[in-house]
Design a protein around this motif. Structure first.
Motif, PDB file in Angstrom:
ATOM      1  N   HIS A 291      33.756  28.854  28.868  1.00 19.04           N
ATOM      2  CA  HIS A 291      34.920  28.125  28.345  1.00 19.04           C
ATOM      3  C   HIS A 291      36.136  29.043  28.250  1.00 19.04           C
ATOM      4  N   ASP A 292      35.922  30.264  27.777  1.00 19.91           N
ATOM      5  CA  ASP A 292      37.039  31.194  27.655  1.00 19.91           C
ATOM      6  C   ASP A 292      37.561  31.613  29.024  1.00 19.91           C
ATOM      7  N   GLN A 293      36.670  31.813  29.972  1.00 23.38           N
ATOM      8  CA  GLN A 293      37.111  32.196  31.318  1.00 23.38           C
ATOM      9  C   GLN A 293      37.845  31.062  32.008  1.00 23.38           C
ATOM     10  N   LEU A 294      37.408  29.826  31.787  1.00 20.57           N
ATOM     11  CA  LEU A 294      38.089  28.691  32.393  1.00 20.57           C
ATOM     12  C   LEU A 294      39.499  28.532  31.839  1.00 20.57           C
ATOM     13  N   LYS A 299      42.372  36.955  32.442  1.00 21.35           N
ATOM     14  CA  LYS A 299      42.776  37.558  31.173  1.00 21.35           C
ATOM     15  C   LYS A 299      41.735  37.369  30.075  1.00 21.35           C
ATOM     16  N   SER A 300      40.631  36.711  30.393  1.00 18.13           N
ATOM     17  CA  SER A 300      39.575  36.498  29.406  1.00 18.13           C
ATOM     18  C   SER A 300      38.995  37.839  28.959  1.00 18.13           C
ATOM     19  N   LYS A 301      38.957  38.051  27.670  1.00 15.39           N
ATOM     20  CA  LYS A 301      38.481  39.316  27.095  1.00 15.39           C
ATOM     21  C   LYS A 301      37.700  38.982  25.831  1.00 15.39           C
ATOM     22  N   ILE A 302      36.382  39.086  25.904  1.00 10.42           N
ATOM     23  CA  ILE A 302      35.493  38.556  24.871  1.00 10.42           C
ATOM     24  C   ILE A 302      34.703  39.685  24.238  1.00 10.42           C
ATOM     25  N   ILE A 359      43.298  44.450  33.990  1.00  4.93           N
ATOM     26  CA  ILE A 359      44.470  44.965  34.700  1.00  4.93           C
ATOM     27  C   ILE A 359      44.895  43.902  35.697  1.00  4.93           C
ATOM     28  N   THR A 360      45.948  43.197  35.393  1.00  2.10           N
ATOM     29  CA  THR A 360      46.319  42.039  36.197  1.00  2.10           C
ATOM     30  C   THR A 360      47.714  42.139  36.798  1.00  2.10           C
ATOM     31  N   SER A 361      48.532  43.065  36.311  1.00  2.00           N
ATOM     32  CA  SER A 361      49.900  43.119  36.828  1.00  2.00           C
ATOM     33  C   SER A 361      49.912  43.624  38.260  1.00  2.00           C
ATOM     34  N   SER A 362      50.895  43.182  39.017  1.00  2.00           N
ATOM     35  CA  SER A 362      50.975  43.559  40.423  1.00  2.00           C
ATOM     36  C   SER A 362      51.186  45.053  40.606  1.00  2.00           C
ATOM     37  N   SER A 363      51.830  45.698  39.650  1.00  2.00           N
ATOM     38  CA  SER A 363      52.073  47.137  39.768  1.00  2.00           C
ATOM     39  C   SER A 363      50.815  47.950  39.551  1.00  2.00           C
ATOM     40  N   GLN A 364      49.755  47.321  39.020  1.00  2.00           N
ATOM     41  CA  GLN A 364      48.531  48.050  38.717  1.00  2.00           C
ATOM     42  C   GLN A 364      47.379  47.669  39.635  1.00  2.00           C
ATOM     43  N   LYS A 365      47.605  46.760  40.550  1.00  2.00           N
ATOM     44  CA  LYS A 365      46.501  46.291  41.381  1.00  2.00           C
ATOM     45  C   LYS A 365      45.937  47.395  42.260  1.00  2.00           C
TER      46      LYS A 365
END
Length: 650
Positions: A291-294, A299-302, A359-365
């Motif tokens: 549910h959290d991932q959906l 960005k899901s962080k559990i 890590i989701t930002s484009s500068s960090q991919k």
């Protein structure tokens, strides 16, 4: 700037003046502080900024006086004096209750002083090499010392160099003072203070989330009589706490018997789900994570809290298997493990990687950490014991899941406080259907009465299993869902037949070769033949040790707890064994084997549990891999066959 940072920094620069024996003390100048501040509100910076400023001023003052007394005005001489002073005399000492929090404080201090040349932080924590820590101490600068009480006391009592140097330490900071006392460090604190500079020359900060009677007692002992009280977390609007009230040891409203995070995080939605049987636990846990991932996607962080060390190792291994075989919506889910039996290096690595993800930002991919496997661009799950419950700051946690009840009500509040940190208590906008943070708890049958008898002051709502299933179904069919071919089951996880499978919108990563996942119950059963029976027995024994002392607060008999743990063990196809009569008596359970006794015999108790699970319900072929070199105190993680057995895996 947060309220606690504003209150403390407003006292600068007077607060950071080093002690000067040549001038009479100014009673009006701020010196010792008693600060009430909620966790997650930036109090680390609040006490580090004065500590760093104090250190810089002390170094410069010593260099100026030395150069002046030598009748020389050389910048080279001043630099040598500064370097010698920083190597001989320590700056501020920060005492922290846990090694994770101490490491976190040290990291913040290094970032704060990045523009100061060669500014160093010494770390004394348990679980790491004491020899390496002493080597860094002797060869580097002693600008700030961050330590846990146990390790620092050991070093002070056994190393003459540290002992002699710390005699000149005139700045002490007690962080999370309420936690320090709760963990039994009062004697260690008193012993450490005796090794520091005398009270008349020492400056002391005491930061605490609550102002219990014990906190006021330690403040009276170690703070100067004219210390200043800063309240960055008033419990009730319009309630003023004067320093006279604190000195008189008067009862502080709300802060004595409860915790600040109860108010701080009251806006975090809190739910508990009573489970009909133990075999519903794993499927319900998977639904909560799904549910959290959906909702939050990458960005899901559990954080999943487990009651014991063994159960943490057990559930982390189970979650890794489900994350690997495609049961969860996100195929790149990373699972971390955290408990006290791990090595310090393993704990620091798990804490660092979970803190830095996602890590989701484009500068960090294309960050080098991703190429080296040290970062994650997808959802993460931290399965942990209560070593992560207090003080440690994991940013951007979207959900906290508690498996079973905690040992105290305050611990429940601290667990919930790992999410929603630093947020205001403003209500959720009506346009936002799903809250960004949430807390859930899964209760086994014998725990069902926990919330009816405890935590009435918490905004906790019952969430039936059927409602949870409908929430997952709604999230999977939402237009914003990024995952494809997500299986959603309308029936309870105790029922083996899925009532429906709903496909979410597809993404670019989906392939035509992907198969529809089975129900969570079927997936759970497919895992059973791969479990290590000894790991399950150890986990069951640890759960017995956790729950039997809590039978009174739960208003259930010890026999019911014993029967429930036996049911839980048999859910995984393993007989947990028979505890000795002597051990049961020590735990408060008396089982008499007499024909005329009305007490249930232990064999009958286990036998009745066996009747609840038909032999053909979980056809299991257990693999019992025993390792002779395993220590009994170490949690045994599960072993899996090298050739995994999966049914209809994705």
């Amino acid at each position: 700037m947060t309220p606690v940072q504003a209150l403390v920094t407003a006292l600068l620069p007077d607060l950071a003046h080093p002690y000067d024996s040549s001038t009479p003390p100014n009673p009006d100048a701020p010196r010792d502080l008693l600060v009430r501040a909620r966790t997650g509100t930036g109090k680390t910076l609040a006490f580090l900024i004065p500590a760093v400023e104090h250190r810089i001023r002390a170094v410069e003052k010593h260099a100026e006086s030395t150069v002046r007394s030598s009748d020389l005005s050389s910048s080279i001489l001043a630099g040598r004096v500064r370097n010698s002073f920083r190597k001989r005399f320590p700056g501020a000492l920060v005492l922290s209750p846990t090694r994770e929090l101490a490491t976190q404080i040290a990291g913040v201090a290094l970032k704060l002083t990045d523009h100061h040349k060669d500014f160093q932080v010494n770390l004394f924590v348990g679980g790491a090499s004491k020899g390496r820590q002493l080597s860094q101490w002797k060869n580097g600068h002693r600008d700030i010392v961050v330590a846990t009480p146990g390790r620092l006391r050991d070093v002070l009592e056994n190393d003459s160099d540290v002992r002699e140097s710390m005699k000149s330490c005139n700045f002490l900071i007690l962080d999370e003072a309420d936690t320090l006392l709760d963990m039994g460090f009062r004697d260690d604190i008193d012993a450490i203070v005796k090794f520091l500079a005398p009270p008349r020359t020492r400056q002391t900060f005491l930061f605490s989330a609550t102002l219990s009677r014990r906190i006021r007692q330690i403040a009276t002992t170690h703070l100067s009589p004219n210390h200043q009280f800063l309240d960055a977390a008033p419990p009730v609007s319009g309630t003023d706490l004067s320093i006279d009230q604190l000195k008189d040891n008067a009862r502080v409203p709300w802060a004595v018997d409860s915790d600040d995070e109860l108010v701080t995080h009251a806006h975090v939605p809190q739910h508990y789900t009573p489970l009909p049987s133990p075999d519903a636990q794993i499927p319900a846990l998977l639904r909560l994570i799904a549910h959290d991932q959906l909702i939050h996607a990458s960005k899901s962080k559990i954080i999943v809290f487990c009651p014991t060390t063994h159960s943490t190792a057990f559930f982390s291994t189970v979650m890794r298997e489900f994350a690997a075989d495609g049961t969860l919506p996100a195929k790149n889910t990373r699972v971390f493990e955290m408990h006290s039996k791990l090595t310090q290096a393993a704990r620091q690595r798990a804490s660092r990687e979970f803190r830095e993800s996602p890590i989701t930002s484009s500068s960090q991919k294309h960050d080098w950490r991703l190429r080296k496997g040290r970062g994650s661009a997808g959802p993460t799950v931290l399965v942990t014991s209560d070593v992560s419950a207090r003080g440690v700051d994991y940013p951007h946690v979207t959900r906290v899941i508690q498996l079973g009840i905690p040992s105290s009500e305050a611990l429940y509040v601290h667990r919930v406080g790992r999410t929603g940190r630093g947020l205001s208590s403003s209500p959720l906008p009506e346009s936002q259907e799903e809250p960004p943070h949430r807390s859930d708890m899964l209760l086994l049958p014998w725990e069902a009465g926990y919330f009816s008898r405890h935590l009435q002051q918490c905004p906790v709502k019952a969430l039936p299993l059927e409602t949870l299933e409908s929430q997952v179904a709604a999230a999977a069919t939402a237009p914003s869902c990024r995952y494809s071919k997500v299986a959603i089951y309308g029936t309870s996880s105790t029922d083996g037949n899925p009532s429906s499978e709903i496909k979410a919108p597809s993404d670019d990563n989906a392939t035509s070769a992907d198969k529809q996942p089975d129900s969570l119950s079927t997936r759970f059963r497919s895992l059973l033949p791969l479990l290590d029976a000894e790991a399950i027995r150890q986990t069951a024994a640890s759960l017995l040790g956790h729950y039997l002392p809590l039978a009174g607060p739960l208003h259930v008999s010890g026999q019911k707890v014993l029967s429930g743990i036996s049911d839980w063990s048999r859910t995984f196809g393993v007989d947990m064994g028979k505890p000795s009569q002597a051990w049961l008596r020590r735990m408060g359970i008396r089982l008499e084997d007499k024909a005329d006794s009305r007490r249930t015999r232990f064999e009958d108790l286990i036998g009745s549990s066996l009747q609840k699970h038909r032999a053909d319900r979980f056809p299991v072929q257990r693999i019992d891999k025993r390792r002779k070199d395993d220590k009994k105190s170490q949690p045994r993680t599960m072993s899996f066959r090298s050739q995994r057995v999966r049914n209809n895996s994705v």
